[in-house]
Enzyme design. Structure first.
Site, PDB file in Angstrom:
ATOM      1  N   SER A 118       0.821   2.620   4.339  1.00  0.00           N
ATOM      2  CA  SER A 118      -0.142   1.900   3.504  1.00  0.00           C
ATOM      3  C   SER A 118      -1.263   2.841   3.082  1.00  0.00           C
ATOM      4  O   SER A 118      -1.680   3.695   3.874  1.00  0.00           O
ATOM      5  CB  SER A 118      -0.740   0.726   4.282  1.00  0.00           C
ATOM      6  OG  SER A 118      -1.865   0.190   3.610  1.00  0.00           O
ATOM      7  N   TYR A 139      -6.040  -2.410  10.905  1.00  0.00           N
ATOM      8  CA  TYR A 139      -4.764  -2.135  10.238  1.00  0.00           C
ATOM      9  C   TYR A 139      -4.713  -0.691   9.747  1.00  0.00           C
ATOM     10  O   TYR A 139      -3.726   0.017   9.958  1.00  0.00           O
ATOM     11  CB  TYR A 139      -4.590  -3.102   9.070  1.00  0.00           C
ATOM     12  CG  TYR A 139      -3.330  -2.898   8.268  1.00  0.00           C
ATOM     13  CD1 TYR A 139      -2.082  -3.200   8.799  1.00  0.00           C
ATOM     14  CD2 TYR A 139      -3.382  -2.417   6.957  1.00  0.00           C
ATOM     15  CE1 TYR A 139      -0.923  -3.023   8.058  1.00  0.00           C
ATOM     16  CE2 TYR A 139      -2.241  -2.245   6.204  1.00  0.00           C
ATOM     17  CZ  TYR A 139      -1.011  -2.543   6.757  1.00  0.00           C
ATOM     18  OH  TYR A 139       0.135  -2.360   6.013  1.00  0.00           O
TER      19      TYR A 139
END
Length: 408
Positions: free
Chosen positions: A222, A235
């Site tokens: 990501s 995250y």
């Protein structure tokens, strides 16, 4: 004068096409095509100088651009490796990228091993119904080493003497909610357990089969693992750790002939991201577990706005997962796969701004791109109000002093 104006506009038009093509090529491939980018820019400068010296060179530029365009149309497509006999293990196939990739690879003729958390879930049922008998479902929680080992045993039994061509590390979670200070420690641990430790565990476990075949490792990461997205600290930290691990083994596995690629997708609708009830539960759970003092300083309205912004962002995410699935296929079948792939609308531009613009600009870009917060923490609001009152009082005192001085 008219002839000059016509030549000028021809010149400007052709140069715009030429430079636009260069920028498009750069934004599409970023780091992987630096040599070709330099060549394009060099050619642009050379042709620009020729055009500046003599207008007939415009015609040469037109011919050159037309030749390049025809070549791009007629050039043979990039070669791909054959699918026959190749086996791929994909993690996280209950939904999202994993589910879509398992379907695509099975339809292409791969022997697919698809791991799911719930063998009786909707994703598993869908794969059983629409995929060929070549596909094998494996119920695996990648955070449980015993289950990962059992998956290895089952995979070996199916493969026989064959090695594994590729591992697609797709399984991941985003249990983050809110600012780094507001995020619960369970959020940090949850993200690290799945996104980092779980992926490390399954990668290490299946590496002997991948080395046997000189295969591939493709990992879905990501941009938040490399860029400071607001409210994604837990995250992003887990993805940053994953990125470093993957980059390290990329160097270490090169002598073995194992190629390693990482994919950085833009925003897509996956998992629970578009589920309103999911975000409401996250919100209530956070309120119940925050310390009263911290909730007082930030304010419940501040937390609620964060929840609403996450929901709004999730609704604008792309539903079509094919850009990422297509990129996975490229990484699996390209004779020379790229180290990094940027998949989805806007992600190339985002990396361009982050890599080459000042931090002050790139930080503002990320804030505007992701969560456009308007509510400020309650403690800061109170402080601003006190400062405002103090400034008003100072203005009144100053005005009174001025009036007194004039009267004297």
């Amino acid at each position: 004068m008219d002839d000059y104006a016509l030549s000028f506009w021809i010149y400007m038009g052709v140069m715009s096409v030429f430079i636009g093509s260069t920028l498009k090529k750069f934004l599409a491939s970023h780091v992987s095509a630096v040599p070709s980018l330099v060549a394009w820019l060099g050619a642009t400068l050379l042709v620009e100088r020729l055009c500046a010296m003599c207008m007939p060179a415009v015609l040469a530029l037109v011919a050159f651009c037309a030749t390049c365009w025809l070549y791009s149309l007629l050039a043979a497509p990039s070669p791909v490796l054959p699918v026959e006999g190749k086996a791929v293990l994909i993690t996280g196939c209950d939904s999202g990228f994993g589910l879509a990739t398992a379907q695509r690879l099975d339809a292409m003729g791969f022997q697919v091993f698809a791991t799911v958390l719930d063998a009786d879930g909707e994703g598993a049922k869908l794969l059983r119904n629409i995929c060929s008998p070549r596909l094998t479902l494996l119920q695996v929680d990648i955070t449980q080493p015993q289950q990962v080992q059992q998956a290895l045993i089952n995979t070996k039994a199916k493969l026989g003497m064959k090695g594994l061509w590729a591992l697609v590390n797709n399984a991941g979670v985003c249990v983050n909610f809110g600012d780094a200070e507001l995020s619960l420690m369970s959020n940090y641990r949850g993200c690290m357990e799945v996104n980092f430790f779980g992926t490390v565990c399954i990668t290490k476990t299946f590496l002997p089969l991948l080395r046997q075949n000189k295969g591939r490792i493709v990992t879905i990461s990501s941009p938040s693992g490399e860029q400071p997205f607001p409210c994604l600290a837990s995250y992003g930290a887990s993805k940053a750790a994953l990125n470093l691990f993957i980059n390290t083994i990329r160097h270490e596995l090169e002598p073995w002939g194992v190629k390693v690629s990482t994919i950085f997708p833009s925003a897509f609708k996956t998992g629970q991201s578009s589920n309103t009830e999911y975000w409401e539960k996250k919100y209530q759970h956070l309120l119940q577990n925050l310390s009263p003092s911290l909730l007082e300083e930030y304010g419940e309205d501040y937390v609620m706005e964060t929840k609403d912004l996450f929901q709004k962002h999730a609704k604008t995410a792309k539903e079509d997962l094919s850009p990422v699935v297509n990129t996975i296929v490229k990484a699996l079948l390209s004779p020379q796969p790229q180290v990094r792939y940027y998949s989805g609308p806007g992600v190339g531009l985002m990396y361009f701004i982050y890599s080459y613009f000042p931090l002050s600009i790139s930080d503002k870009f990320l804030q505007k791109l992701f969560l456009k917060k308007k509510v400020i923490p309650r403690a800061l609001r109170k402080q601003n109000e006190l400062n405002h009152i103090k400034d008003n009082n100072n203005d009144i005192i100053s005005n009174n002093n001025n009036v007194t001085s004039k009267m004297e």
